[in-house]
Design a protein around this motif. Structure first.
Motif, PDB file in Angstrom:
ATOM      1  N   HIS A   1       5.418  -4.854  12.141  1.00 51.27           N
ATOM      2  CA  HIS A   1       6.643  -4.056  12.007  1.00 51.27           C
ATOM      3  C   HIS A   1       7.815  -4.669  12.772  1.00 51.27           C
ATOM      4  CE1 HIS A   1       4.531   0.012  10.822  1.00 51.27           C
ATOM      5  NE2 HIS A   1       4.218  -0.981  10.026  1.00 51.27           N
TER       6      HIS A   1
ATOM      7  N   HIS B   1       2.709  11.329  13.671  1.00 52.20           N
ATOM      8  CA  HIS B   1       3.400  12.259  12.768  1.00 52.20           C
ATOM      9  C   HIS B   1       3.546  13.635  13.416  1.00 52.20           C
ATOM     10  CE1 HIS B   1       3.798  10.128   9.002  1.00 52.20           C
ATOM     11  NE2 HIS B   1       2.530   9.811   8.950  1.00 52.20           N
TER      12      HIS B   1
ATOM     13  N   GLY C   1       0.894  -1.166   0.000  1.00 50.73           N
ATOM     14  CA  GLY C   1       0.000   0.000   0.000  1.00 50.73           C
ATOM     15  C   GLY C   1       0.924   1.205   0.000  1.00 50.73           C
TER      16      GLY C   1
ATOM     17  N   GLY D   1       7.527  -7.898  -1.500  1.00 53.56           N
ATOM     18  CA  GLY D   1       6.840  -8.958  -0.759  1.00 53.56           C
ATOM     19  C   GLY D   1       5.462  -8.474  -0.365  1.00 53.56           C
ATOM     20  N   GLU D   2       4.449  -9.304  -0.596  1.00 54.46           N
ATOM     21  CA  GLU D   2       3.063  -8.883  -0.328  1.00 54.46           C
ATOM     22  C   GLU D   2       2.193 -10.143  -0.260  1.00 54.46           C
ATOM     23  OE1 GLU D   2       0.993  -5.784  -0.007  1.00 54.46           O
ATOM     24  OE2 GLU D   2      -0.319  -7.511   0.306  1.00 54.46           O
TER      25      GLU D   2
ATOM     26  N   SER E   1       5.144 -13.183   0.898  1.00 52.96           N
ATOM     27  CA  SER E   1       5.106 -12.638   2.266  1.00 52.96           C
ATOM     28  C   SER E   1       6.429 -11.928   2.539  1.00 52.96           C
ATOM     29  CB  SER E   1       4.917 -13.756   3.307  1.00 52.96           C
ATOM     30  OG  SER E   1       6.115 -14.486   3.420  1.00 52.96           O
TER      31      SER E   1
ATOM     32  N   TRP F   1      -7.774  -3.270   9.124  1.00 52.26           N
ATOM     33  CA  TRP F   1      -6.873  -3.449  10.271  1.00 52.26           C
ATOM     34  C   TRP F   1      -6.675  -2.164  11.086  1.00 52.26           C
ATOM     35  CZ3 TRP F   1      -2.354  -0.659  10.672  1.00 52.26           C
ATOM     36  CH2 TRP F   1      -1.841  -0.084   9.510  1.00 52.26           C
ATOM     37  N   PHE F   2      -6.830  -0.978  10.471  1.00 49.09           N
ATOM     38  CA  PHE F   2      -6.561   0.277  11.183  1.00 49.09           C
ATOM     39  C   PHE F   2      -7.411   0.438  12.449  1.00 49.09           C
ATOM     40  CE2 PHE F   2      -4.638   1.655   7.151  1.00 49.09           C
ATOM     41  CZ  PHE F   2      -3.571   2.416   7.593  1.00 49.09           C
TER      42      PHE F   2
ATOM     43  N   PHE G   1       6.563  13.530   7.209  1.00 54.10           N
ATOM     44  CA  PHE G   1       6.257  14.968   7.160  1.00 54.10           C
ATOM     45  C   PHE G   1       7.471  15.857   7.447  1.00 54.10           C
ATOM     46  CE2 PHE G   1       2.225  12.964   7.208  1.00 54.10           C
ATOM     47  CZ  PHE G   1       1.424  13.774   6.415  1.00 54.10           C
TER      48      PHE G   1
ATOM     49  N   LYS H   1       5.929   4.342  10.084  1.00 58.23           N
ATOM     50  CA  LYS H   1       5.394   4.786  11.360  1.00 58.23           C
ATOM     51  C   LYS H   1       4.031   4.139  11.554  1.00 58.23           C
ATOM     52  CE  LYS H   1       2.005   6.646  10.710  1.00 58.23           C
ATOM     53  NZ  LYS H   1       0.728   6.319   9.973  1.00 58.23           N
ATOM     54  N   PRO H   2       3.540   3.915  12.765  1.00 60.84           N
ATOM     55  CA  PRO H   2       4.297   3.975  14.009  1.00 60.84           C
ATOM     56  C   PRO H   2       5.362   2.880  13.994  1.00 60.84           C
ATOM     57  CG  PRO H   2       2.235   2.816  14.354  1.00 60.84           C
ATOM     58  CD  PRO H   2       2.209   3.332  12.957  1.00 60.84           C
TER      59      PRO H   2
HETATM   60  N1  NAD Z   1       4.341   7.654   6.443  1.00 61.72           N
HETATM   61  C1  NAD Z   1       3.118   7.861   6.013  1.00 61.72           C
HETATM   62  O1  NAD Z   1       2.773   8.976   5.668  1.00 61.72           O
HETATM   63  C2  NAD Z   1       2.150   6.708   5.935  1.00 61.72           C
HETATM   64  C3  NAD Z   1       0.993   6.802   5.150  1.00 61.72           C
HETATM   65  C4  NAD Z   1       0.140   5.682   5.102  1.00 61.72           C
HETATM   66  C5  NAD Z   1       0.449   4.532   5.829  1.00 61.72           C
HETATM   67  N2  NAD Z   1       1.563   4.484   6.582  1.00 61.72           N
HETATM   68  C6  NAD Z   1       1.927   3.276   7.342  1.00 61.72           C
HETATM   69  O2  NAD Z   1       2.274   2.260   6.407  1.00 61.72           O
HETATM   70  C7  NAD Z   1       1.891   0.976   6.916  1.00 61.72           C
HETATM   71  C8  NAD Z   1       0.953   0.317   5.906  1.00 61.72           C
HETATM   72  O3  NAD Z   1      -0.206   1.112   5.775  1.00 61.72           O
HETATM   73  P1  NAD Z   1      -1.048   1.094   4.416  1.00 61.72           P
HETATM   74  O4  NAD Z   1      -1.918   2.293   4.434  1.00 61.72           O
HETATM   75  O5  NAD Z   1      -0.156   0.882   3.272  1.00 61.72           O
HETATM   76  O6  NAD Z   1      -1.937  -0.210   4.689  1.00 61.72           O
HETATM   77  P2  NAD Z   1      -2.498  -1.212   3.608  1.00 61.72           P
HETATM   78  O7  NAD Z   1      -3.393  -2.137   4.344  1.00 61.72           O
HETATM   79  O8  NAD Z   1      -3.013  -0.460   2.427  1.00 61.72           O
HETATM   80  O9  NAD Z   1      -1.202  -1.989   3.084  1.00 61.72           O
HETATM   81  C9  NAD Z   1      -0.526  -2.921   3.872  1.00 61.72           C
HETATM   82  C10 NAD Z   1      -0.170  -4.098   2.977  1.00 61.72           C
HETATM   83  O10 NAD Z   1       0.621  -5.036   3.706  1.00 61.72           O
HETATM   84  C11 NAD Z   1       0.267  -6.321   3.225  1.00 61.72           C
HETATM   85  N3  NAD Z   1       0.692  -7.353   4.163  1.00 61.72           N
HETATM   86  C12 NAD Z   1       0.051  -7.803   5.274  1.00 61.72           C
HETATM   87  N4  NAD Z   1       0.755  -8.782   5.864  1.00 61.72           N
HETATM   88  C13 NAD Z   1       1.880  -8.942   5.123  1.00 61.72           C
HETATM   89  C14 NAD Z   1       2.997  -9.805   5.229  1.00 61.72           C
HETATM   90  N5  NAD Z   1       3.122 -10.708   6.234  1.00 61.72           N
HETATM   91  N6  NAD Z   1       3.954  -9.734   4.276  1.00 61.72           N
HETATM   92  C15 NAD Z   1       3.851  -8.847   3.251  1.00 61.72           C
HETATM   93  N7  NAD Z   1       2.804  -8.010   3.103  1.00 61.72           N
HETATM   94  C16 NAD Z   1       1.841  -8.053   4.043  1.00 61.72           C
HETATM   95  C17 NAD Z   1      -1.234  -6.246   3.050  1.00 61.72           C
HETATM   96  O11 NAD Z   1      -1.725  -7.266   2.196  1.00 61.72           O
HETATM   97  C18 NAD Z   1      -1.403  -4.846   2.465  1.00 61.72           C
HETATM   98  O12 NAD Z   1      -1.402  -4.853   1.055  1.00 61.72           O
HETATM   99  C19 NAD Z   1       1.229   1.250   8.271  1.00 61.72           C
HETATM  100  O13 NAD Z   1       2.185   1.058   9.291  1.00 61.72           O
HETATM  101  C20 NAD Z   1       0.811   2.717   8.191  1.00 61.72           C
HETATM  102  O14 NAD Z   1       0.751   3.335   9.444  1.00 61.72           O
HETATM  103  C21 NAD Z   1       2.416   5.554   6.635  1.00 61.72           C
END
Ligand code: NAD
Length: 349
Positions: free
Chosen positions: A80, A185, A12, A33-34, A55, A167-168, A127, A98-99
């Motif tokens: 994480h 942030h 994501g 990995g996804e 994975s 999950w959020f 940010f 983050k976190p």
């Molecule tokens: N820095 C930023 O501005 C910012 C912005 C958005 C999200 N985030 C952070 O990024 C992280 C992901 O958030 P997101 O919005 O992308 O969520 P998301 O749910 O869109 O993406 C997470 C992805 O991880 C995959 N995943 C789950 N288990 C896995 C595993 N064991 N191996 C590989 N992939 C796996 C899921 O299938 C999913 O596609 C979170 O920690 C979130 O807080 C940070």
């Protein structure tokens, strides 16, 4: 030395990491990995990455064979810690989203492994990495604010629950609600501008009067707060107020403001038009008059977190947003949740 080879886990936000590393001439994302097979294929095709793993664990197991230098961890928060530790032990530097983790004890474990392995661990406090943030940090470092004694840092949404029902909103996967998602942030930003003073006391409150009701009506899982607020006191006498919401009865859909007040001046870093464009202003007094001064953007290219990490590895210089700052933020988040639960201030050791 050839290009640094990067693997990205979780696609994501991870897709943003691929773009960020892709901008650096000396880095190349060679593996992803996804667990979501469709997403893995789509992102792999979009960016032309052929090494694809089902994975994060599988990617890490192949890190040595692939000659990976850096692994990005951008999965749900509950993964994480294990993925970061696995990647560090596999000999890679890590950029973790983050976190940093679900709580401070996990974050400390990650920091310890980074120290043991001698690998870098950076947290994506994204940010910090833009022109406005860079300009303001330079003003603070030039002493324009004098001694900073108060800050207020907020990110409030009227109704903005990420991935509602996913999950959020589930504590066992996220560790918490908007505080751990958005507040993290704004707390980091204020602390970074203030020079990361040592926190001593925290008074926090959390509520869920809106989102939980919507979730129940829609049959979705939701067991975290929808708003959190805190007052944090530091050993240098300064105070920080922080607020974060996914749902609140306010005018703006999206409101981000980080304000610092110092003995010689103040600053404001805020979003424009309820979106993700930012402005910076300084406020000061001179010869008996009060001035407001607005940053005029020059289009200066500030390296992203990904480019910064690559630069620091290649030049053997320290990187910002290191593991220890991640740990301090997690300690604060833990203390805010603890204070909210107990209904009294919490002392930070
Ligand atoms: N820095 C930023 O501005 C910012 C912005 C958005 C999200 N985030 C952070 O990024 C992280 C992901 O958030 P997101 O919005 O992308 O969520 P998301 O749910 O869109 O993406 C997470 C992805 O991880 C995959 N995943 C789950 N288990 C896995 C595993 N064991 N191996 C590989 N992939 C796996 C899921 O299938 C999913 O596609 C979170 O920690 C979130 O807080 C940070």
């Amino acid at each position: 030395m050839g290009k640094l080879r990067v693997g990205v886990i979780g696609l994501g936000m991870g897709a943003g990491h691929i773009k960020g590393f892709g901008k650096h001439p000396d880095a190349e994302v060679v593996a992803i990995g996804e667990t979501d097979v469709e997403r893995l294929g789509r992102v792999g095709e979009t960016f032309g990455i052929s090494e694809r793993f089902n994975s994060g664990k599988e990617l890490i197991a192949s890190a040595a064979d692939l000659g990976l230098d850096i692994i990005s961890v951008a999965t749900p928060n509950n993964l994480h810690k294990d993925l970061t530790i696995g990647a560090l032990r596999a000999g890679c530097h890590v950029l973790c989203e983050k976190p940093m983790a679900m709580n401070a004890s996990e974050a400390r474990e990650m920091e310890a492994v980074a120290e043991q392995t001698g690998r870098r661990l950076m947290i994506n406090f994204s940010f910090r990495f833009n022109e406005v943030a860079d300009a303001l940090k330079r003003q603070v470092e030039a002493g324009r604010l004098g001694d900073i004694y108060f800050a207020r840092s907020i990110w409030l949404r009227r109704r903005g629950l990420p991935g509602f029902g996913g999950w959020f909103g589930r504590k066992e996967l996220s560790g918490g609600g908007p505080l751990i998602d958005l507040g993290v942030h704004r707390i980091d930003l204020a602390l970074w501008l203030m020079g990361y003073p040592e926190p001593t006391w925290v008074l926090g409150s959390t509520y869920d009067h809106i989102a939980g009701k919507i979730a129940a009506e829609e049959g979705k899982d939701f067991d975290v707060e929808d708003i959190a607020m805190a007052m944090i006191r530091f050993d240098n006498g300064a105070t920080l107020e922080a607020e974060a919401s996914w749902a609140a009865n306010i005018k703006e859909n999206e409101l981000m403001k980080t304000r610092l007040m110092g003995t010689d001046g103040g600053l404001l870093y805020h979003n424009e038009d309820e979106g993700y464009r930012f402005s910076a202003e300084l406020f000061y007094e001179s010869e008996g008059y009060h001035y407001d001064s607005q940053l005029h953007p020059t289009g200066r290219q500030v390296p992203s977190a990904m480019e910064h990490l690559v630069d620091c590895i290649l030049t053997d210089t320290p990187h910002t947003a290191g593991a220890h700052e991640g740990v301090i933020v997690m300690e604060l988040l833990d203390a805010i949740y603890e204070s909210a639960e107990k209904g009294e201030p919490v002392r930070i050791q």
